[in-house]
Design an enzyme around this catalytic site. Structure first.
Site, PDB file in Angstrom:
ATOM      1  N   LYS A  47      17.544  -0.556  21.793  1.00 59.64           N
ATOM      2  CA  LYS A  47      17.460   0.617  22.670  1.00 59.64           C
ATOM      3  C   LYS A  47      18.727   0.712  23.496  1.00 59.64           C
ATOM      4  CE  LYS A  47      15.159   4.095  24.459  1.00 59.64           C
ATOM      5  NZ  LYS A  47      16.369   4.929  24.213  1.00 59.64           N
ATOM      6  N   ASN A  96      25.153  12.654  36.324  1.00 56.55           N
ATOM      7  CA  ASN A  96      23.671  12.632  36.294  1.00 56.55           C
ATOM      8  C   ASN A  96      23.124  11.557  37.219  1.00 56.55           C
ATOM      9  OD1 ASN A  96      21.126  11.133  35.084  1.00 56.55           O
ATOM     10  ND2 ASN A  96      20.893  13.308  34.698  1.00 56.55           N
ATOM     11  N   LYS A 143      24.136  -0.273  22.195  1.00 52.98           N
ATOM     12  CA  LYS A 143      24.857   0.855  22.780  1.00 52.98           C
ATOM     13  C   LYS A 143      25.760   1.471  21.736  1.00 52.98           C
ATOM     14  CE  LYS A 143      25.401   2.283  27.124  1.00 52.98           C
ATOM     15  NZ  LYS A 143      24.306   2.133  28.071  1.00 52.98           N
TER      16      LYS A 143
HETATM   17  N1  GLU Z   1      22.194   4.906  29.049  1.00 52.36           N
HETATM   18  C1  GLU Z   1      21.160   4.456  29.933  1.00 52.36           C
HETATM   19  C2  GLU Z   1      21.418   3.022  30.380  1.00 52.36           C
HETATM   20  O1  GLU Z   1      22.532   2.547  30.350  1.00 52.36           O
HETATM   21  C3  GLU Z   1      19.770   4.691  29.359  1.00 52.36           C
HETATM   22  C4  GLU Z   1      19.465   3.983  28.088  1.00 52.36           C
HETATM   23  C5  GLU Z   1      18.159   4.398  27.422  1.00 52.36           C
HETATM   24  O2  GLU Z   1      17.437   5.181  28.022  1.00 52.36           O
HETATM   25  O3  GLU Z   1      17.915   3.938  26.322  1.00 52.36           O
HETATM   26  O4  GLU Z   1      20.529   2.363  30.840  1.00 52.36           O
END
Ligand code: GLU
Length: 412
Positions: free
Chosen positions: A66, A217, A102
């Protein structure tokens, strides 16, 4: 030292403190799989430009990968590997059934037309499609990506697989299976973490002042959620620089002004113009870096006047600054805890997608706050127990969650 090497320092400290099997650390230290792709895009002027993209799948020990996808000119494999490692930690701390990863594309999206951006986004999905999906790897927004980009990604993935696939990605618009409360989730969680650290330090919210670096955001929602809870924001910044007002800002008005002012807060009426550095060095109760990595370093850590730091961005404090802040007794609520609200509500979105059953905004917020308060308590208690920083405490919590499944699954 690379960003990835630096990111692993607190994990190494945590691992030693709890006498963890070194094999656990060795496994978590490296991504399970990394992917580099090239994406040819037909530009509006008829030329073809080939962009580079990445996806780092760091861990699937606790569940599918995720983590978000960022569009930025400085994206590199080292950066996505690091951010993916932080996602593994973040999901484990938040108590989510996810691993971490990521992705990113090396691009300055402000230089592309809407059509070019859409073609690039779809091209990236075409390249990563074999390795992602609701049970394998679930992307989300990150720096410079939003609900529109998630919509194109979801549409492309649905086309490739010939099935409606909302569970493939989170951060979608509500009409496409998104969750209420997702857009504000990271900022909301940052404020829950802020209120928790203020409580632990015996400071009343009405006596606290905030300086927030970044008004994207995360920064803007952090500011709006802060105002909701009666916290006073005295300094704000974005790419155009900083603004200061000891009487406090109404973040909704700042946002409205930015919308009319070419997207930047510079020149906000009644505020004193200050530099980005000055925002970081504001005499506030809490400093909230909500922009990019490596903002607090050996160069400015000594000049920080805030009583505490809550990291809304990923990796805003480098390893040298961490040491200086520890010595100076300035507590840092680390990114992997403080900004976990985003992935927590991403998890809620995914659950709602799998069930095709949707929750009210109140339910989302209530569940998010509960999970965040619990995660905060776990990290704070671990730090107290081992007489260490909250950053190391966070890795103690994460490693403890990962160690047993690593053994039971036979990986170590
Ligand atoms: N990009 C966000 C983070 O760094 C959200 C990641 C997600 O919701 O999977 O936590």
């Amino acid at each position: 030292m690379s960003l990835f090497e630096m990111a692993k320092i607190p994990m190494e400290t945590a691992s030693k403190l709890i006498n963890l099997d070194p094999n656990a650390e060795a496994v978590i230290s490296q991504p399970e799989r990394t992917l580099e792709v090239s994406i040819p895009v037909k530009m509006d002027d008829g030329t073809v430009k080939v962009f580079t993209g990445y996806r780092s799948q760091n861990s699937t020990v606790l569940g599918p990968v995720k983590g978000g996808i960022r569009f930025h000119q400085n994206v590199s494999m080292d950066e996505v590997k690091t951010l993916g490692f932080w996602m593994t930690t973040k999901s484990a701390i938040a108590g989510l059934p996810y691993g971490g990863g990521k992705g990113g594309i090396v691009v300055d999206p402000s230089k592309l037309s809407k059509g070019e951006l859409e073609r690039l986004t779809r091209g990236y999905v075409d390249r990563i499609a074999p390795l992602v999906g609701e049970k394998k790897d679930i992307p989300a927004p990150d720096v410079n990506t939003n609900a529109q980009i998630m919509a194109w990604m979801m549409d492309e993935f649905s086309k490739i697989n010939c099935e409606y696939s909302p569970g493939f990605i989170t951060g979608k618009a509500i009409s496409m299976g998104g969750s209420l409360g997702r857009t504000s989730a990271t900022g909301r969680g940052v404020i829950t973490a802020t209120l928790e650290i203020l409580k632990r330090k015996g400071i009343k919210p009405e006596d606290a002042t905030l300086a927030i670096q970044g008004f994207g955001n995360v920064g803007s929602w952090t500011a709006k959620c802060a105002a909701e809870k009666g916290l006073k924001i005295i300094a704000l910044s974005d790419i155009s620089g900083g603004i200061f007002d000891p009487n406090g800002f109404d973040p909704y008005k700042v946002e409205e002004y930015a919308k009319k002012n070419g997207g930047v807060i510079k020149g906000y009426p009644g505020a004193k113009a200050i530099s980005n550095e000055e925002v970081l060095e504001t005499e506030a109760t809490v400093l909230i870096p909500a922009a990019l990595e490596l903002q607090i370093t050996a160069k400015n850590a000594d000049k920080i006047k805030a009583k505490m730091i809550v990291e809304a961005a990923n990796g805003p404090t480098d390893a040298d600054a961490d040491k200086i802040l520890e010595k100076r007794g300035i507590p840092v609520v680390p990114d992997v805890l403080a900004n976990g609200g985003g992935v927590t509500v991403s998890y809620f979105e995914w659950v709602q997608n799998l069930y095709r059953y949707f929750w009210s905004e109140e339910e989302v917020i209530e569940r998010q706050e509960k999970m965040m308060v619990k995660a905060f308590g776990n990290v704070y208690d671990a730090a107290e127990k081992y007489h260490t920083t909250m950053r190391v405490g966070a890795y103690i919590v994460a490693l403890s969650a990962l160690a047993e499944p690593l053994k039971l699954r036979g990986i170590i």
